[in-house]
Design a protein around this motif. Structure first.
Motif, PDB file in Angstrom:
ATOM      1  N   ARG A 210       4.698   8.103  15.570  1.00 21.19           N
ATOM      2  CA  ARG A 210       3.568   7.317  15.070  1.00 21.19           C
ATOM      3  C   ARG A 210       3.915   6.475  13.833  1.00 21.19           C
ATOM      4  N   CYS A 211       5.136   6.000  13.767  1.00 17.18           N
ATOM      5  CA  CYS A 211       5.523   5.097  12.686  1.00 17.18           C
ATOM      6  C   CYS A 211       4.901   3.729  12.945  1.00 17.18           C
ATOM      7  N   ARG A 212       4.401   3.109  11.899  1.00 21.61           N
ATOM      8  CA  ARG A 212       3.770   1.791  12.028  1.00 21.61           C
ATOM      9  C   ARG A 212       4.795   0.679  12.201  1.00 21.61           C
ATOM     10  N   GLU A 213       5.999   0.879  11.671  1.00 20.08           N
ATOM     11  CA  GLU A 213       7.020  -0.154  11.796  1.00 20.08           C
ATOM     12  C   GLU A 213       8.404   0.438  11.593  1.00 20.08           C
TER      13      GLU A 213
ATOM     14  N   SER B 181       2.422   2.431   0.167  1.00 18.07           N
ATOM     15  CA  SER B 181       1.603   2.474   1.362  1.00 18.07           C
ATOM     16  C   SER B 181       1.511   3.913   1.855  1.00 18.07           C
ATOM     17  N   SER B 182       0.505   4.180   2.646  1.00 12.63           N
ATOM     18  CA  SER B 182       0.401   5.489   3.282  1.00 12.63           C
ATOM     19  C   SER B 182       0.865   5.408   4.736  1.00 12.63           C
ATOM     20  N   LYS B 183       1.460   4.284   5.121  1.00  9.40           N
ATOM     21  CA  LYS B 183       1.923   4.098   6.490  1.00  9.40           C
ATOM     22  C   LYS B 183       3.337   4.646   6.652  1.00  9.40           C
TER      23      LYS B 183
ATOM     24  N   LYS C  95       6.279   4.079   3.725  1.00 13.61           N
ATOM     25  CA  LYS C  95       6.692   2.780   3.213  1.00 13.61           C
ATOM     26  C   LYS C  95       6.245   2.684   1.750  1.00 13.61           C
TER      27      LYS C  95
END
Length: 96
Positions: free
Chosen positions: A56-59, A19-21, A16
């Motif tokens: 393992r995606c945050r969103e 971000s590191s997410k 994203k």
């Protein structure tokens, strides 16, 4: 038996911005006109959600046009955590 295409979805896993997410960006969800309003779009989105979780995606994030009632209805019915009103800009790269 026969195989019938009812719709398609395309997405990519990416960081994203700022971000590191990891997130799953949904580029397109489309259902064949003769199969709309039968749950195909919901199934496609559920499959994308399971892929995002497995990776393992945050969103998951996506955008659609303000006047695309079918898409707005689908995405709203999935219980989004946030809805952002945005403007889209396009830039042509080839002289006409």
């Amino acid at each position: 038996g026969e195989t019938h295409v009812l719709g398609l979805a395309s997405a990519q896993i990416m960081f994203k911005p700022h971000s590191s997410k990891m997130a799953l960006y949904v580029d397109e969800v489309d259902v064949c006109t003769d199969h709309r309003r039968r749950g195909v779009g919901r199934l496609l989105m559920e499959r994308l959600r399971s892929i995002a979780k497995a990776r393992r995606c945050r969103e998951i994030w996506l955008a659609t046009e303000h006047n695309n009632g079918a898409a707005l209805g689908l995405y709203q019915s999935l219980g989004p955590d946030e809805v952002i009103d945005a403007r889209v800009f396009t830039f042509e790269t080839v002289d006409s």
